[in-house]
Write an enzyme that holds these catalytic residues in place. Structure first.
Site, PDB file in Angstrom:
ATOM      1  N   CYS A  69       0.797  -1.213  -0.027  1.00  0.00           N
ATOM      2  CA  CYS A  69       0.185   0.139  -0.033  1.00  0.00           C
ATOM      3  C   CYS A  69       0.892   1.245  -0.054  1.00  0.00           C
ATOM      4  O   CYS A  69       1.705   1.399   0.935  1.00  0.00           O
ATOM      5  CB  CYS A  69      -0.863   0.031   1.452  1.00  0.00           C
ATOM      6  SG  CYS A  69      -1.893   1.542   1.390  1.00  0.00           S
ATOM      7  N   CYS A 201      -0.376   3.509  -6.496  1.00  0.00           N
ATOM      8  CA  CYS A 201      -1.444   3.139  -5.502  1.00  0.00           C
ATOM      9  C   CYS A 201      -1.523   1.729  -6.128  1.00  0.00           C
ATOM     10  O   CYS A 201      -1.780   1.373  -7.317  1.00  0.00           O
ATOM     11  CB  CYS A 201      -2.730   3.959  -5.618  1.00  0.00           C
ATOM     12  SG  CYS A 201      -3.994   3.047  -4.805  1.00  0.00           S
TER      13      CYS A 201
HETATM   14  N1  DGL Z   1      -3.776   0.400  -2.119  1.00  0.00           N
HETATM   15  C1  DGL Z   1      -3.441   1.602  -1.414  1.00  0.00           C
HETATM   16  C2  DGL Z   1      -2.509   2.352  -1.892  1.00  0.00           C
HETATM   17  O1  DGL Z   1      -1.421   2.025  -2.563  1.00  0.00           O
HETATM   18  C3  DGL Z   1      -4.945   2.325  -1.366  1.00  0.00           C
HETATM   19  C4  DGL Z   1      -4.885   3.446  -0.138  1.00  0.00           C
HETATM   20  C5  DGL Z   1      -6.525   3.813   0.093  1.00  0.00           C
HETATM   21  O2  DGL Z   1      -7.055   2.813   0.913  1.00  0.00           O
HETATM   22  O3  DGL Z   1      -6.806   4.594  -0.031  1.00  0.00           O
HETATM   23  O4  DGL Z   1      -2.339   3.560  -1.825  1.00  0.00           O
END
Ligand code: DGL
Length: 278
Positions: A69, A201
């Site tokens: 993440c 992301c």
């Molecule tokens: N997959 C997360 C990232 O890489 C998402 C973050 C979220 O929950 O907004 O930032």
């Protein structure tokens, strides 16, 4: 067993790439769906939620946890390493997804001395799409500037995208959202195509084709899952002590509604995986 953590299902893109590289390894995936998305939360919230999730994975026997993440990697990783990990779990490690991307953008190993970098012929522009909190952390521009000051990093927040993806939005709705973010980026770039694009992301690989469609033709889009998997391979070569737990099937756990999350997982992996509650 290697722990993989994301606020939601985005980390499955990283899990998929890592599992392909290590089919024999056991993984434990945790999605903190009860508190997702993280991208609009305060840095303090993100740190506390990330700490709790990492602790859950440690408690289940993972000594190495990957924060799959960007929002957690950009806002919480260094803080947790410096204020918590070495006292609470001195034998455990947490890795993030930022380092492999910065290495790919700069062409420099994270720990290398920037003074030893060969001279660069041409300045480059890299466009980063990410959550609001990854953008406001400035982690990408700051870490790139330390190593390759001639690389211009332009960031565009995409605040609705994670929610749309996690709620199985129709393709057309996703297309419109991605187009709007790509247009906003092109305005920042005054219409000039960037040299590369980074989807910062772990949810965005699902809409990488929509980004490719919305951006100037032929712009390279860096694949974060592939780069993270490669980086983990190098890490495990250097640290075989974490390369344990062969043969156990991967488990997927969530703080949210396991049935709904299992349904969403199909979008990420092409098949449903059996999520269970904590
Ligand atoms: N997959 C997360 C990232 O890489 C998402 C973050 C979220 O929950 O907004 O930032």
């Amino acid at each position: 067993m290697i722990g993989i953590f994301d606020s939601g299902c985005g980390g499955l893109t990283v899990y998929d790439a890592v599992k392909r590289k290590y089919p024999q390894r056991s993984f434990l995936y945790l999605g903190d769906h009860a508190h997702a998305p993280y991208g609009e939360r305060s840095p303090d919230d993100i740190r506390e939620l990330t700490r709790r999730s990492v602790e859950t994975l440690f408690g289940q026997g993972c000594r190495l946890v990957i924060l799959a993440c960007n929002t957690a990697s950009a806002n919480a990783l260094r803080h947790l390493q410096q204020t918590w990990l070495s006292d609470a779990y001195p034998d455990n490690r947490i890795l993030g997804v930022l380092v492999p991307m910065v290495e790919a953008i700069t062409g420099m190993p994270w720990m290398a001395d920037p003074a030893e970098r060969p001279p660069v012929e041409k300045a480059r522009t890299v466009a980063v799409f990410a959550t609001s909190r990854t953008v406001s952390s400035n982690a990408y521009p700051v870490e790139v500037a330390k190593r390759a000051p001639e690389v211009r990093v332009v960031q565009q927040a995409c605040p609705r995208l994670v929610d749309l993806i996690e709620h199985k939005a129709e393709r057309e709705e996703l297309r419109h959202a991605v187009q709007a973010y790509a247009e906003a980026m092109m305005i920042q770039l005054e219409g000039k195509a960037p040299d590369a694009v980074m989807l910062g992301c772990t949810h965005y690989p699902l809409v990488a084709d929509l980004f490719a469609e919305a951006l100037p033709e032929g712009v390279e889009i860096l694949s974060q899952p592939t780069l993270v998997a490669r980086s983990l391979a190098h890490y495990l070569e250097r640290h075989p002590e974490f390369d344990d737990g062969e043969g156990l099937p991967t488990r997927f756990i969530t703080t949210g509604d396991a049935g709904k999350v299992a349904e969403v997982s199909e979008l990420f992996l092409g098949h449903e995986v059996p999520f269970t509650g904590l």
